[in-house]
Scaffold this motif. Structure first.
Motif, mmCIF file in Angstrom:
data_model
loop_
_atom_site.group_PDB
_atom_site.id
_atom_site.type_symbol
_atom_site.label_atom_id
_atom_site.label_comp_id
_atom_site.label_asym_id
_atom_site.label_seq_id
_atom_site.Cartn_x
_atom_site.Cartn_y
_atom_site.Cartn_z
ATOM 1 N N MET A 53 -5.649 -10.217 -16.770
ATOM 2 C CA MET A 53 -6.020 -11.146 -15.709
ATOM 3 C C MET A 53 -5.057 -11.060 -14.532
ATOM 4 O O MET A 53 -5.473 -11.086 -13.366
ATOM 5 N N LYS A 54 -3.767 -10.939 -14.818
ATOM 6 C CA LYS A 54 -2.800 -10.804 -13.720
ATOM 7 C C LYS A 54 -2.985 -9.475 -12.991
ATOM 8 O O LYS A 54 -2.806 -9.401 -11.768
ATOM 9 N N GLU A 57 -5.910 -10.024 -10.684
ATOM 10 C CA GLU A 57 -5.527 -10.856 -9.544
ATOM 11 C C GLU A 57 -4.712 -10.062 -8.529
ATOM 12 O O GLU A 57 -4.885 -10.210 -7.318
ATOM 13 N N ASP A 78 -15.363 -6.487 -17.090
ATOM 14 C CA ASP A 78 -14.243 -6.190 -16.189
ATOM 15 C C ASP A 78 -14.674 -6.347 -14.739
ATOM 16 O O ASP A 78 -13.919 -6.858 -13.903
ATOM 17 N N VAL A 81 -14.385 -9.766 -13.033
ATOM 18 C CA VAL A 81 -13.115 -10.306 -12.530
ATOM 19 C C VAL A 81 -12.486 -9.436 -11.452
ATOM 20 O O VAL A 81 -11.476 -9.815 -10.860
#
Length: 204
Positions: A53-54, A57, A78, A81
């Motif tokens: 997730m990081k 981001e 995938d 996100v």
């Protein structure tokens, strides 16, 4: 222009941050990602700093500068996100009137080795039929990943092959790293994650 080329981040925020740091330091124009961006895969250990997730981001902050394709560990979830397209099997770029790039992960399309066979771990891949003579009439660079083994070869004056390796899970003695294509200097170089040049070729 400068194109930073990487593959097989496999969800390592440590590796992704090093890529972005170099991208910023060198004022790169485009980030080319050759797949296996977020998931580590069932055959790999968890890479250092595993945090998909990081990673998402961080990379999303550069979405407008990213060209990416799908790796064998990438899935539809995938793409949910990631804010840049990442599900195509390949992408092509025209870097100049005389230089073109073909990029794929390596599990579907891969360049032939000098012995006429597919690279190790790419045995199920094929050379793209559509990468025909009209395309290679220009200088062409074939970028692929998947093997986690860095490679930089000049096959003839107009055809180059480059595997940037992996910044998170290098294999077979390769150093963790990525590649840099500089169209102003007309060079392709393999770099470690600090940016140190490991190998370089002129493409003029």
């Amino acid at each position: 222009m400068k194109y930073l080329v990487c593959s097989d981040i496999h969800g390592s925020f440590v590796a992704a941050q090093k890529i972005v740091d170099f991208f910023e330091k060198e004022s790169c124009h485009k980030l080319l990602i050759l797949g296996d961006t977020l998931y580590h895969g069932p055959r790999n250990p968890l890479p250092k700093g595993h945090n998909p997730m990081k990673v998402a981001e961080l990379l999303n902050q550069y979405a407008e500068k990213i060209c990416a394709c799908r790796g064998n560990c990438d899935a539809e979830v995938d793409q949910k996100v990631l804010h840049f397209p990442t599900m195509d099997d390949f992408f092509e770029l025209t870097c100049s009137s005389t230089l073109k790039v073909f990029a794929s992960h390596g599990h579907i399309y891969a360049p032939l080795s000098t012995d006429g066979k597919m690279p190790v771990n790419c045995e199920d891949a094929k050379f793209p039929d559509f990468l025909t003579t009209p395309f290679i009439q220009n200088k062409t660079i074939f970028f692929y990943g998947h093997t986690h083994i860095s490679l930089l070869e000049k096959r003839n004056p107009d055809y180059f092959i480059c595997n940037p390796g992996s910044p998170s899970l290098p294999k077979s003695g390769s150093q963790a790293g990525f590649a840099l294509l500089d169209t102003d200097l007309q060079t392709i170089s393999l770099r470690d994650t600090t940016g140190k040049i490991l190998q370089s070729l002129q493409i003029i």
